[in-house]
Structures are given as C-alpha cells and as structure tokens.
Motif scaffolding. Structure first.
Motif, PDB file in Angstrom:
ATOM      1  N   PRO A  43       0.821  -1.227   0.000  1.00  0.00           N
ATOM      2  CA  PRO A  43       0.000   0.000   0.000  1.00  0.00           C
ATOM      3  C   PRO A  43       0.853   1.275   0.000  1.00  0.00           C
ATOM      4  O   PRO A  43       0.425   2.304  -0.485  1.00  0.00           O
ATOM      5  N   THR A  44       2.069   1.196   0.545  1.00  0.00           N
ATOM      6  CA  THR A  44       2.879   2.415   0.619  1.00  0.00           C
ATOM      7  C   THR A  44       3.211   2.950  -0.774  1.00  0.00           C
ATOM      8  O   THR A  44       3.450   4.121  -0.957  1.00  0.00           O
ATOM      9  N   ARG A  45       3.255   2.041  -1.764  1.00  0.00           N
ATOM     10  CA  ARG A  45       3.583   2.476  -3.122  1.00  0.00           C
ATOM     11  C   ARG A  45       2.617   3.545  -3.635  1.00  0.00           C
ATOM     12  O   ARG A  45       2.974   4.340  -4.481  1.00  0.00           O
ATOM     13  N   ASP A  46       1.431   3.475  -3.045  1.00  0.00           N
ATOM     14  CA  ASP A  46       0.422   4.425  -3.510  1.00  0.00           C
ATOM     15  C   ASP A  46       0.401   5.688  -2.675  1.00  0.00           C
ATOM     16  O   ASP A  46      -0.295   6.627  -3.003  1.00  0.00           O
ATOM     17  N   ASN A  47       1.207   5.675  -1.585  1.00  0.00           N
ATOM     18  CA  ASN A  47       1.191   6.837  -0.701  1.00  0.00           C
ATOM     19  C   ASN A  47       2.158   7.894  -1.253  1.00  0.00           C
ATOM     20  O   ASN A  47       3.380   7.735  -1.211  1.00  0.00           O
ATOM     21  N   PRO A  48       1.639   8.975  -1.797  1.00  0.00           N
ATOM     22  CA  PRO A  48       2.525   9.968  -2.447  1.00  0.00           C
ATOM     23  C   PRO A  48       3.531  10.564  -1.473  1.00  0.00           C
ATOM     24  O   PRO A  48       4.663  10.852  -1.854  1.00  0.00           O
ATOM     25  N   LEU A  49       3.137  10.695  -0.195  1.00  0.00           N
ATOM     26  CA  LEU A  49       4.055  11.273   0.784  1.00  0.00           C
ATOM     27  C   LEU A  49       5.287  10.389   0.966  1.00  0.00           C
ATOM     28  O   LEU A  49       6.426  10.850   0.966  1.00  0.00           O
ATOM     29  N   LEU A  50       5.011   9.052   1.111  1.00  0.00           N
ATOM     30  CA  LEU A  50       6.118   8.118   1.294  1.00  0.00           C
ATOM     31  C   LEU A  50       6.996   8.078   0.043  1.00  0.00           C
ATOM     32  O   LEU A  50       8.241   8.033   0.128  1.00  0.00           O
ATOM     33  N   ARG A  51       6.391   8.132  -1.094  1.00  0.00           N
ATOM     34  CA  ARG A  51       7.167   8.093  -2.343  1.00  0.00           C
ATOM     35  C   ARG A  51       8.074   9.326  -2.431  1.00  0.00           C
ATOM     36  O   ARG A  51       9.218   9.257  -2.858  1.00  0.00           O
ATOM     37  N   PHE A  52       7.523  10.457  -1.972  1.00  0.00           N
ATOM     38  CA  PHE A  52       8.277  11.702  -2.004  1.00  0.00           C
ATOM     39  C   PHE A  52       9.507  11.637  -1.094  1.00  0.00           C
ATOM     40  O   PHE A  52      10.622  11.952  -1.516  1.00  0.00           O
ATOM     41  N   THR A  53       9.341  11.143   0.169  1.00  0.00           N
ATOM     42  CA  THR A  53      10.495  11.042   1.076  1.00  0.00           C
ATOM     43  C   THR A  53      11.487  10.011   0.570  1.00  0.00           C
ATOM     44  O   THR A  53      12.701  10.232   0.638  1.00  0.00           O
ATOM     45  N   ALA A  54      11.005   8.891   0.020  1.00  0.00           N
ATOM     46  CA  ALA A  54      11.926   7.873  -0.502  1.00  0.00           C
ATOM     47  C   ALA A  54      12.812   8.488  -1.589  1.00  0.00           C
ATOM     48  O   ALA A  54      14.022   8.247  -1.640  1.00  0.00           O
ATOM     49  N   PHE A  55      12.161   9.357  -2.399  1.00  0.00           N
ATOM     50  CA  PHE A  55      12.928  10.016  -3.464  1.00  0.00           C
ATOM     51  C   PHE A  55      14.061  10.855  -2.865  1.00  0.00           C
ATOM     52  O   PHE A  55      15.226  10.793  -3.259  1.00  0.00           O
ATOM     53  N   TRP A  56      13.755  11.646  -1.843  1.00  0.00           N
ATOM     54  CA  TRP A  56      14.781  12.504  -1.233  1.00  0.00           C
ATOM     55  C   TRP A  56      15.872  11.703  -0.558  1.00  0.00           C
ATOM     56  O   TRP A  56      17.064  12.050  -0.659  1.00  0.00           O
ATOM     57  N   TRP A  57      15.477  10.610   0.133  1.00  0.00           N
ATOM     58  CA  TRP A  57      16.518   9.780   0.769  1.00  0.00           C
ATOM     59  C   TRP A  57      17.472   9.221  -0.288  1.00  0.00           C
ATOM     60  O   TRP A  57      18.689   9.225  -0.095  1.00  0.00           O
ATOM     61  N   GLY A  58      16.889   8.813  -1.381  1.00  0.00           N
ATOM     62  CA  GLY A  58      17.733   8.279  -2.475  1.00  0.00           C
ATOM     63  C   GLY A  58      18.701   9.335  -2.976  1.00  0.00           C
ATOM     64  O   GLY A  58      19.898   9.091  -3.144  1.00  0.00           O
ATOM     65  N   LEU A  59      18.144  10.537  -3.165  1.00  0.00           N
ATOM     66  CA  LEU A  59      18.994  11.621  -3.673  1.00  0.00           C
ATOM     67  C   LEU A  59      20.114  11.953  -2.688  1.00  0.00           C
ATOM     68  O   LEU A  59      21.281  12.123  -3.080  1.00  0.00           O
ATOM     69  N   ILE A  60      19.781  12.000  -1.389  1.00  0.00           N
ATOM     70  CA  ILE A  60      20.787  12.312  -0.368  1.00  0.00           C
ATOM     71  C   ILE A  60      21.875  11.240  -0.368  1.00  0.00           C
ATOM     72  O   ILE A  60      23.078  11.552  -0.366  1.00  0.00           O
ATOM     73  N   ALA A  61      21.487   9.964  -0.424  1.00  0.00           N
ATOM     74  CA  ALA A  61      22.471   8.875  -0.438  1.00  0.00           C
ATOM     75  C   ALA A  61      23.404   9.033  -1.644  1.00  0.00           C
ATOM     76  O   ALA A  61      24.632   8.888  -1.537  1.00  0.00           O
ATOM     77  N   PHE A  62      22.796   9.398  -2.789  1.00  0.00           N
ATOM     78  CA  PHE A  62      23.590   9.572  -4.000  1.00  0.00           C
ATOM     79  C   PHE A  62      24.611  10.709  -3.828  1.00  0.00           C
ATOM     80  O   PHE A  62      25.793  10.576  -4.141  1.00  0.00           O
ATOM     81  N   LEU A  63      24.137  11.836  -3.261  1.00  0.00           N
ATOM     82  CA  LEU A  63      25.020  12.992  -3.099  1.00  0.00           C
ATOM     83  C   LEU A  63      26.137  12.701  -2.103  1.00  0.00           C
ATOM     84  O   LEU A  63      27.292  13.118  -2.311  1.00  0.00           O
TER      85      LEU A  63
END
Ligand code: HEC
Length: 251
Positions: free
Chosen positions: A3-23
């Motif tokens: 169900p989290t896949r559909d949660n836009p808020l969770l998707r948004f934070t996952a995106f930022w965590w990914g970006l931070i890890a990359f940086l």
C-alpha cells in the motif's frame, strides 16, 4: 501490492533519501579524488615529476641571472654568425684507424707548444674601450651559461675570479676553439657540468680576442688584452676533440 507504493508522501520522502544517499556517495568520491589528484598515475609520471621539478628549478635560476632582453638581442646575431660559419672537419682519436695515414700523421705531429702565444710581452698598455664594447656584445652568448656578471650558474662555472680567465691566454683561446669538458677546478671548487662547453670557433679572431679581453677585464678580473694575432696563431686547434683540464697549461 504494497500500500505504501500508492502513498505519495512516502514516495516523495523515498525520493529525497535516495537523492541524499547519492550525493553523499558523490561527495565521498570527490573527496578521495581531491586527495589522490597529486599522486603520480604511473612509474613514468613518477620519473617525469623529478625532471619537471629540476627543469623548473633551472628555469628559475637562469631567469634570475639573465635578462630576457639580452637574449632577444643576442639570438639574431648568433644565428647570423653560425649561418656564416664554415664547418670544420673533426678528427676524433677514437675513430682514427690504427696504422692509417691519419694515425701516422698524428703520431709524428710535434707536441703542441703554446709558449709563444702565452709569452706576451709585459705591457701596461691600457685596454681599448672599443675592443671592450665588441667583447661586451659577444659576451651575451657566454652570459647564457656563465651569467650576466660572470658569476656562474646552474650550467657553467664562474668567470669572475677564475684563475683560468686571468691565466695563460692560450688556454682561453683553445677553450673557444675546441670547447671544454669537465671536471674543472675553478677558484678551488670542482665543477663538472654534463653538457660541457661546446667549441665556439665560428667567431672571428677579432671577436674571440675581444670577448676574452672583456672577460679578463670585467667582474673584478684584471689581465692584459688578448690580440687577434694570438687567436690566429692557434687556429689549427679547430676540429680537435673537446679539451680536458689536463690539456690546459696550469694557470
Ligand atoms: C652552453 C653553455 C656555455 C656557453 C655558451 C659558454 N660556456 Fe664557458 N663553460 C661552460 C661549461 C659547462 C664550462 C665547464 C666545463 C664543464 O664543466 O664541462 C665552461 C668553462 C669555461 C671556462 C673555464 C672555466 C672557468 O670558469 O674559468 C672559460 C674561461 C669559459 N668557459 C669561457 C667562456 C666564454 C668566454 C664564453 C663565451 C664566448 C663561454 N664560455 C660560453 C659552458 C658554457
């Protein structure tokens, strides 16, 4: 489906965590690169580094003893002199075939005697300023190695205070005509420069006499003038191998 896949808020934070890890990872790589940058990449680079450092040092030392304007002025003159010079055949002892005509002629040749040239009559004739002027211009070539004030440098020994310079004239003339190979002791210090000093026999008798008179009466040196006739008397030295200290008359 999660169900989290559909949660836009969770998707948004996952995106930022990914970006931070990359940086963070990129910053780590950049930091490693910054510290590694100066390290030689290969053995060739390591070897070249020493040469670059030595060249930079020589360039700096030469720049310190030489005025670039003097070099600019000397280049066309030297080029014209070299272009006008006639090449001389060189007899190298190691290339003479034993028993050949040349080898017999060399064996029979009388031992060189320079005393006539060195036995200049004692005169207190003043040094001719016109000759000093010619010598000064001619000296620009010497200055490239021996320094503007004859102080010596990274590629040649000093002329100021050298016993060779104020010593027997035949040595100085022969060094011009045949060149000189180290080691040579000047004012109590031994010098041995890998390139040595090449013959400069392209100069006329007058030019050689003038430049030698100039070095004998500059930078604190004082000695009688050298005459073009003394140079002319030794012209058959041209083409012989480079001199060594043992070939010179003791100063
Ligand atoms: C390419 C560099 C170079 C040039 C140009 C050069 N010399 Fe030299 N000269 C040397 C070196 C090097 C030695 C010492 C030989 C050695 O160490 O192999 C030397 C040695 C001498 C010596 C004997 C040692 C001493 O210091 O007294 C005299 C005299 C001399 N040179 C005069 C001259 C004069 C005069 C000129 C210009 C007409 C001249 N040289 C141009 C490199 C040079």
């Amino acid at each position: 489906m999660d169900p989290t896949r559909d949660n836009p808020l969770l998707r948004f934070t996952a995106f930022w965590w990914g970006l931070i890890a990359f940086l963070v990872f990129a910053a780590l790589l950049a930091a490693i690169w910054m510290f590694q940058r100066d390290e030689p990449q290969s053995l060739e680079d390591a070897a070249a580094k020493v040469r670059y450092e030595r060249k930079a040092m020589l360039d700096a030392e030469q720049a310190a003893i030489l005025d670039p304007a003097a070099i600019e002025a000397a280049i066309p003159r030297v080029a014209a002199e070299i272009a006008a010079a006639t090449p001389a055949a060189v007899v190298r002892p190691d290339q003479v075939v034993p028993g050949s005509e040349t080898s017999k002629r060399l064996a029979e040749a009388p031992a060189a005697d320079f005393s006539a040239v060195d036995a200049a009559p004692a005169t207190d004739e003043p040094i001719d300023p016109a000759v000093m002027e010619i010598g000064k211009v001619q000296f620009m070539v010497c200055a490239a190695c021996h320094g503007q004030e004859g102080q010596g440098g990274p590629i040649a020994p000093p002329l100021a205070g050298s016993e060779w310079v104020t010593g027997p004239v035949s040595n100085l003339i022969r060094i011009q005509l045949r060149g000189l190979e180290g080691p040579i002791t000047v004012a109590g210090k031994e010098y041995n420069f890998p390139a040595g000093m090449a013959a400069m026999a392209y100069q006329t008798d007058e030019q050689i006499a003038a430049v030698l008179t100039y070095v004998r009466n500059s930078f604190g040196n004082q000695a009688p003038a050298v005459k073009p006739a003394q140079v002319a008397a030794l012209r058959d030295e041209v083409g012989k191998p480079m001199l060594k200290q043992a070939d010179l008359v003791k100063p």
